[in-house]
Design a protein around this motif. Sequence first.
Motif, PDB file in Angstrom:
ATOM      1  N   SER A 291       0.894  -1.128  -0.239  1.00 23.89           N
ATOM      2  CA  SER A 291      -0.314   0.081  -0.143  1.00 23.89           C
ATOM      3  C   SER A 291       0.917   1.314   0.136  1.00 23.89           C
ATOM      4  N   GLU A 295       2.182   0.323   5.173  1.00 21.84           N
ATOM      5  CA  GLU A 295       1.561  -0.533   6.184  1.00 21.84           C
ATOM      6  C   GLU A 295       0.755  -1.833   5.767  1.00 21.84           C
ATOM      7  N   HIS A 296       0.278  -1.915   4.772  1.00 20.88           N
ATOM      8  CA  HIS A 296      -0.485  -2.967   4.295  1.00 20.88           C
ATOM      9  C   HIS A 296       0.169  -3.647   2.970  1.00 20.88           C
ATOM     10  N   TRP A 309      -2.719  -7.977   4.237  1.00 22.41           N
ATOM     11  CA  TRP A 309      -2.307  -8.260   5.690  1.00 22.41           C
ATOM     12  C   TRP A 309      -1.713  -6.916   6.059  1.00 22.41           C
ATOM     13  N   SER A 310      -1.844  -6.779   7.542  1.00 18.70           N
ATOM     14  CA  SER A 310      -1.156  -5.620   8.267  1.00 18.70           C
ATOM     15  C   SER A 310       0.276  -5.876   8.291  1.00 18.70           C
ATOM     16  N   ASN A 312       1.991  -4.029  10.193  1.00 21.91           N
ATOM     17  CA  ASN A 312       2.563  -3.950  11.685  1.00 21.91           C
ATOM     18  C   ASN A 312       2.272  -5.026  12.537  1.00 21.91           C
ATOM     19  N   TYR A 313       1.468  -5.883  12.161  1.00 20.10           N
ATOM     20  CA  TYR A 313       0.955  -6.884  13.158  1.00 20.10           C
ATOM     21  C   TYR A 313       1.113  -8.481  12.274  1.00 20.10           C
ATOM     22  N   TYR A 314       1.401  -8.156  10.853  1.00 22.21           N
ATOM     23  CA  TYR A 314       1.601  -9.562  10.423  1.00 22.21           C
ATOM     24  C   TYR A 314       0.375 -10.296  10.401  1.00 22.21           C
ATOM     25  N   LYS A 315      -0.739  -9.561  10.218  1.00 22.75           N
ATOM     26  CA  LYS A 315      -2.144 -10.263  10.497  1.00 22.75           C
ATOM     27  C   LYS A 315      -2.990 -10.131   9.257  1.00 22.75           C
ATOM     28  N   ILE A 317      -6.024  -9.048   7.266  1.00 21.45           N
ATOM     29  CA  ILE A 317      -7.391  -8.271   7.807  1.00 21.45           C
ATOM     30  C   ILE A 317      -8.469  -8.005   6.772  1.00 21.45           C
TER      31      ILE A 317
END
Length: 325
Positions: A291, A295-296, A309-310, A312-315, A317
């Motif tokens: 992005s 951050e994404h 994916w984020s 920042n948290y490797y999650k 979303i």
Amino acid sequence: MFQTGKLKLNIVARSDEMEKMVRFGFCYIILLMVTFSLFQPTNGDKTIGFQETYKEEDPYSDIRINTIDWSPDGKKIVSGSTNKTIQLWDVIRDEIILTLKGHEASITSVRWSSDGKYIASSSVDKRIIIWDAFTGMVVEDLETNSSIRSVAWSGNDKWLACGSSTEDIKDTGLITVWHTSNWTVHRRYRSDMTEIQSIGWSPNDDHISGSSADGKVCIWDRGTDEEKHLIKAHSRSIQSIEWSNNGSWILTCSLDNKIKIWNASDMKLIKEISGRPFEFGVQGILDISLSPDGEHLACCYADSSIEIWSLNYYKLIQTLREQTN
């Protein structure tokens, strides 16, 4: 006198014979169709429509979405598919807002220009098409000598790079850089890699990177035209390579189902992310895109899904899925 009993018997017998003939004929047609499909030529010939034949094997024939890229404003994602179409997605509304048609074979790469005005696409049909990102009209249509696997704009949009294999030297990757002002060839880079699958520019355009089908990554210094790094980064083909916005990271994704984050200065591994488990024949990550805010991360799979994916948290979303009729 009429022998009605025998007449009825003869009629029934003949109708049974006709039914058997029809069944036999139908089975014969099915057998011919199966035989024809089994004994097709194995040289990779592919006929598009009724006139044009592509003799090059299309490695993307079994998948749907091959490639994605985030728009500079972060509001849209563009994707390219095996059905020869390019689609623009509204990330907020989770819907397709525009479909572009012009290629004659699978789309291999799509990339937004830095100013957001244009989209470049490449295909197995050996063409690069420049599209108006707002109207969907074709701005430029470039023909090349080999299938183009990747395209990438420079940060200032003055150059467009495309990656392929060379026609004259076996197992040598080739990157061609075009002037976007007049669409003439500016420079060519060769490396000890097989077919170039993806290209990336550093944010200040002083380095250009390429990834290959044999799992290698090469970084060139554009000032000296010399190879700065050449490493074995993945066990399988590297489908995409991306630079972070500040130029400190390089991200790669591969058919080995891994996303890796590298230190751009020395190509040391920083982080490794595993994609979702293989299922239903869906193997590997086909493309990634950062992005604009960094951050994404968006990545696409062969089942026509796009994951966001984020970093920042490797999650995970969000998941986008292509709707089929």
